[in-house]
Design an enzyme around this catalytic site. Structure first.
Site, short mmCIF file in Angstrom:
data_model
loop_
_atom_site.label_atom_id
_atom_site.label_comp_id
_atom_site.label_asym_id
_atom_site.label_seq_id
_atom_site.Cartn_x
_atom_site.Cartn_y
_atom_site.Cartn_z
CE1 TYR A 1 -12.99 4.46 -1.53
CE2 TYR A 1 -11.45 3.74 0.15
CZ TYR A 1 -12.41 3.45 -0.80
OH TYR A 1 -12.81 2.15 -1.00
CG ASP B 1 -12.72 7.92 7.57
OD1 ASP B 1 -12.06 7.11 8.26
OD2 ASP B 1 -13.07 7.68 6.40
CE LYS C 1 -6.57 2.34 5.33
NZ LYS C 1 -6.17 1.69 4.11
C1 PLP Z 1 -9.99 7.30 5.29
C2 PLP Z 1 -10.52 5.95 4.92
N1 PLP Z 1 -11.77 5.61 5.29
C3 PLP Z 1 -12.30 4.41 4.97
C4 PLP Z 1 -11.56 3.49 4.25
C5 PLP Z 1 -12.17 2.15 3.91
O1 PLP Z 1 -11.55 1.15 4.63
P1 PLP Z 1 -11.62 -0.38 4.08
O2 PLP Z 1 -10.72 -0.45 2.90
O3 PLP Z 1 -11.13 -1.18 5.26
O4 PLP Z 1 -13.04 -0.66 3.76
C6 PLP Z 1 -10.27 3.80 3.86
C7 PLP Z 1 -9.46 2.83 3.09
O5 PLP Z 1 -8.39 3.11 2.61
C8 PLP Z 1 -9.72 5.06 4.19
O6 PLP Z 1 -8.49 5.42 3.83
#
Ligand code: PLP
Length: 447
Positions: free
Chosen positions: A154, A249, A281
């Site tokens: 994700y 990521d 985060k």
């Molecule tokens: C690995 C990863 N990338 C991107 C995101 C997206 O972040 P946001 O919820 O701040 O848009 C998340 C959210 O949980 C994530 O776990």
């Protein structure tokens, strides 16, 4: 809406979880502002939280829970850490938002660039924005259109990244999302995680069209999946060989899987670095902040220097910068030591309770992060198919038993468990007491 149909302020505000959920559902789709908060896969009504302190959350009915969600990662130091709250109070006193540059923006950027090998950092407000920007940058830098992502990873909810996405998309068993055009979907090639042969094949067929591979540094949104030995280094070599970028990521794992994120457990010891990184985060310490970062050569393609446009009214917001800076400044070696120890202790307690109750399971780990998968002791979870093939029906009774005994877990088996440096002996004792009940409930579950 006319004034006559506006809900009357004179009505007393609901105070029970059930009544609050009911009220929310009448005005918010599904009663939640992010699908992962719904109790869709575990059943029952979501709990409304009104306060948090250290390792604890308190709901609208005054019930206290040990928190193993930690706001889905950001609360590394626990809730309401005094240094973070102080910094936020001082920032608030100075002004909520200026719409101009501020000193804390570059301090936070410098702190990130001093921890991992990146030369430029652009602040945004969410992880979704960070990965979306990274993809645009990769396309701008290479002049190519295709993106490769892994099933079950994700990266936020931008159109091109929702194919076979993990987290809430996995929890709701969706293949992707309505509203994503075929053209956008066709530009995202989805490959099984940990599958080198499939990647070789995709690059052999379409390598000259691929702008980037985007990967979670260690997948944590189909539950945790430990990257196979050398898999990330392979991604680095393969993308470099074909002139594509590697987008790493670390929105979830950054400053959490270790003090240098998952890169500290993978790229750093192996001596390589990705082209672009995304963070979120922890770097916002509980406020909305994320970042895209990388080599100057690529990052300087961003406006105002280059032709790749990206912007944000609240990017680098001073209150969010203060929370993020204070969090990272207080994220000492001792903090990471405590989180590592508590996470291992939690795993031991969990494995002990499940084994005692005779529940088949495996634990997947990425640094301080881990998750449990039921019915997977034979081989563990290596990819999305393994994650989906587990005995997921055991999680709902497990989750509700923990909730009843005062422990708040992610309401989905496809999520990592989060601890903070505030998780002390008293919090761990409560978890230890709750786990045998939950393990027995999982054992008794039927499909
Ligand atoms: C690995 C990863 N990338 C991107 C995101 C997206 O972040 P946001 O919820 O701040 O848009 C998340 C959210 O949980 C994530 O776990």
């Amino acid at each position: 809406m006319t004034a006559a149909s506006t809900p009357q302020a004179a009505n007393p505000a609901p105070t029970t979880n059930a009544a609050l959920y009911e009220a929310a559902r009448s005005v918010i789709p599904g009663g939640v502002n992010s699908p992962v908060r719904a109790f869709g896969s575990v059943g029952g009504d979501p709990v409304s939280m009104v306060r948090a302190s250290g390792p604890y959350l308190t709901d609208a009915e005054g019930r206290e829970y040990v928190d193993l969600v930690c706001s889905w990662g950001p609360m590394l130091l626990g809730h309401n850490h005094p240094a973070v709250v102080d910094a936020v109070h001082r920032a608030v006193d100075a002004g909520l938002s200026f719409g101009a540059s501020t000193p804390d923006e570059y301090r936070l950027a410098e702190l990130i660039a001093g921890t991992v090998p990146v030369e430029r950092v652009r602040m945004v407000s969410t992880g979704t924005e960070a990965t979306m920007t990274a993809i645009r940058l990769a396309r701008g830098a290479t002049g190519r259109n295709l993106i490769v992502k892994f099933a079950g990873c994700y990266h936020g909810h931008s159109d091109g990244l929702l194919a076979a996405a993990g987290s809430g998309v996995a929890t709701q068993s969706l293949p992707g999302s309505a509203g994503v055009t075929e053209a956008q979907a066709a530009e995202t090639l989805v490959v099984d995680y940990n599958d080198r042969a499939a990647l070789e094949e995709v690059f052999a067929a379409r390598g000259s069209e691929i702008a980037a591979v985007i990967t979670e540094a260690a997948p944590c949104n189909m539950g945790v999946v430990t990257p196979a030995e050398g898999f990330n280094a392979f991604l680095r070599q393969l993308t470099a060989r074909h002139g594509a970028l590697l987008i790493w990521d670390e929105v979830l794992t950054g400053f959490r899987a270790s003090d240098t994120g998952y890169w500290g457990l993978s790229g750093q010891p192996e001596g390589w670095a990705p082209d672009l990184w995304t963070f979120g985060k922890v770097i916002g310490g509980g406020m909305p902040t994320a970042a895209v970062a990388g080599r100057a050569e690529v990052m300087d393609l961003l406006a105002p220097l280059g032709p790749v446009y990206q912007a944000g009214t609240l990017s680098g917001n001073p209150v969010a910068m203060a929370a993020g800076l204070a969090t990272l400044q207080n994220a000492t070696a001792e903090v990471y030591g405590t989180i590592t120890r508590r996470s291992q202790q939690l795993e031991e307690l969990l494995v002990g309770a499940l084994t005692e109750a005779g529940v088949d399971h495996s634990i997947q780990r990425a640094g301080t992060l881990f998750s449990v998968a039921f019915g997977t002791s034979d081989g563990g979870v290596r990819n999305y198919a393994d994650a989906q093939g587990q005995e997921a029906f055991r999680y709902a009774p497990f989750f509700h038993a923990m909730l009843k005994h005062g422990v708040y877990l992610p309401p989905s088996v496809f999520e990592a468990w989060f601890v903070s440096s505030a998780h002390d002996d008293a919090a761990m004792d409560r978890i230890a007491k709750a786990l045998p009940h939950a393990a027995r409930a999982a054992a008794a579950a039927t499909a």
